[in-house]
Design an enzyme around this catalytic site. Sequence first.
Site, PDB file in Angstrom:
ATOM      1  N   TYR A   1      40.067  36.281  43.653  1.00  0.00           N
ATOM      2  CA  TYR A   1      41.768  36.046  43.212  1.00  0.00           C
ATOM      3  C   TYR A   1      41.883  35.387  44.187  1.00  0.00           C
ATOM      4  O   TYR A   1      43.855  35.728  43.697  1.00  0.00           O
ATOM      5  CB  TYR A   1      41.986  36.715  41.964  1.00  0.00           C
TER       6      TYR A   1
ATOM      7  N   HIS B   1      42.064  46.441  45.888  1.00  0.00           N
ATOM      8  CA  HIS B   1      42.151  46.958  44.841  1.00  0.00           C
ATOM      9  C   HIS B   1      42.204  48.417  44.822  1.00  0.00           C
ATOM     10  O   HIS B   1      42.959  49.583  45.814  1.00  0.00           O
ATOM     11  CB  HIS B   1      42.445  46.667  43.589  1.00  0.00           C
TER      12      HIS B   1
ATOM     13  N   ARG C   1      48.546  44.331  49.977  1.00  0.00           N
ATOM     14  CA  ARG C   1      47.668  44.853  49.744  1.00  0.00           C
ATOM     15  C   ARG C   1      46.669  44.309  50.602  1.00  0.00           C
ATOM     16  O   ARG C   1      46.154  43.229  50.085  1.00  0.00           O
ATOM     17  CB  ARG C   1      47.650  45.206  48.332  1.00  0.00           C
TER      18      ARG C   1
END
Lengths: 343, 376
Positions: free
Chosen positions: B281, B272, B268
Amino acid sequence: MSDALINATGTTTMTMAGAINAGLRAAMERDPKVLLMGEDIGALGGVFRVTDGLHKDFGDDRVIDTPLAESGIVGTAIGLGMRGYRSVCEIQFEGFIFPAYNQITTQLAKMHYRSQGNITLPLVIRVPYAGGIGAIEHHSESPEALFAHTPGLRIFSPATPQDAYDGIQQAIAAPDPVMFFEPKARYWDKGEVNTGTVETRLSDAAATIGISGSRVAREGTDVTLVAYGPTVRLALQSAELAAQAGTSVEVIDLRSISPLDSDAVVKSAKKTGRVVVTHEAVTTFGVAAEVSARVTEQAFFHLHAPVLRVGGFHTPYPGATFEHEYLPNLDRVLDAVDRVMKH
Amino acid sequence: MENLGPLSEDGLVRLLNHQGEVLQDQTFSPYAAHLTPEKLREFWHDMSVLRAWDMEAMSLQRQGELGLWVQSYGQEAAQIGSGHALRDPDFVFPSYREHGVAMTRGVDLPSILRIFRGLEHGSWVPAEHGFHLYTLVIGAHALHATGYAMGMDRDGLVASGDADKDGAVVCYFGDGATSQGDIAESMTFASVNKAPVVFFCQNNQFAISESVTRQTNIPLADRAKGWGMPSIRVDGNDVIACHAVTQWALEHARSGNGPVFIEALTYRMGAHTTSDDPTRYRTKADEEYWSERDPIDRLTTYLEGADELPDEFREAVAAEGKALGARTRESVRGWSKPATLEMFDHVYAEPHSTVQAERAWFERYEQSFADVEASN
């Protein structure tokens, strides 16, 4: 069904379980897209034998013994519904419905809305529920309010074999998802069933009227006693005893919990001025609270007493040795009738 | 990359590496043999237009025109490659990031943004596209896909004897979804019923912030073994391999052999959603590693090497992306709020007295303000 007897009047004596069985059979004969799905509903005929004989007559493709997964039962029935199949899902006991709660509330209930009417899901979820049978944990509960709180679902609970027979067929014919709560303690109560009436109603444009409306189970003038499913018999027994003591109790069998036929309750409340509601479910935040609120909103100046509720306590369903005290019983219902009469 | 179990490259089917070199695979290369330069340009076109549009939607969210945006950025090969393996009789159950698959099913991309502008929850008619609405509850739609496939089987659309008539269902979900019970249950129902479902897992390595290593210790494709269904691990940034393995899986399912599990290992590249912050993260180095494996770049390299990507074609695609962006912007800004009473529509297929009563009350309530205004 072996316990069915045909009477001279054209009605048949059936148990409630037998009436549901006969209703399922009639619906399956009428529409090849009707499927039954559930655990142990095939060769065994269901743990309550409600689907007895249907697997033998309709085969594996229409009476499906599913994997032991309630979310899977409802979720795959949704997919089948998108291809035009009308699945009747049996949840073995109400206490096991929660693995399917997500599918029922986030998917089944919302698909018609989400798709702006492009997808209809004419599913029926049969739920044997309520107590009084001396069972172990998770086999005696009444979770109907959890589903009545969810827009998009219709909730029905029959109290008589006739309503069970008509209701299951109307639920299957309805274009909306219907949760059909079957009071398991009443499965073996017998009653007269006219098997000739339901077809007419199904061909009516307003096919779901039958499963949306209440009925007056007994007329009276002093107190309106509202019940549904397992407590209707209790309400009628209470009314009989109250009559002996000089109080005339009108019993309303709601039959449908969503939609709630509050017009009928309000009309009765305006006549009697006193309302008691009884159900087995936990009283707090329950169906009786909703009935009470609607009566208060719409018939406030006709009331002589506060609306009283008689139901389960705010405890988990206790061990079976406690259930006579936990469940509404004649003493508690008559106590409530006495209290509203004292005002 | 260190060996991370679920992120290892063991058994990965790859037909085009990130240097743009074609690789051979005994089973799957035949399923790519029909891909002419023209067809590959179509893939390149779709991936490029999709990305341009995705970036436009991103800008619209940043400008306050959309409440949220969910990018497909980085997953173009997995979506366009698999989407092009689908045919009319097939049916797709997407999660909510499958804009590329939507595109291959003929869904008008700008219309998807109606959902993200808060106008409605589903903006296309699934039956018209063989493409179900987005499902936001992770994994819930895998059961719908399985039930739908069971229905197709009952309707005689599987192994019918006429291969053109046969269909199957593709269910898209992510690595996070594999931890959901509904995915496990759907694989159970699909396998015991031999339902024609292709479970297409886009392992984009993240469930919001959680690494796939929080979902599994082993490659996700290996999970399928427990259900006795064939599984394939594919390089999800290789559009040719994604296309080939999906073709194989669909043929398997349409022929009545039951479900297949595909794990497309991808990345990705964006967040998100627009509410997320990946800098908290994941590392820059990780992003750079995967940026070098960009799904569009490798096809560009290959086509350029084969002298099959003429400038005028590239310019035309860029212009098309730009025009789609302009149309999208114009559409989004032009959508006005529907009449408030519409929120009461379609709760039920047949009238429900509670909804009717509340709608009627609300209408009177709204009208009372109009009446006051009129009398002033």
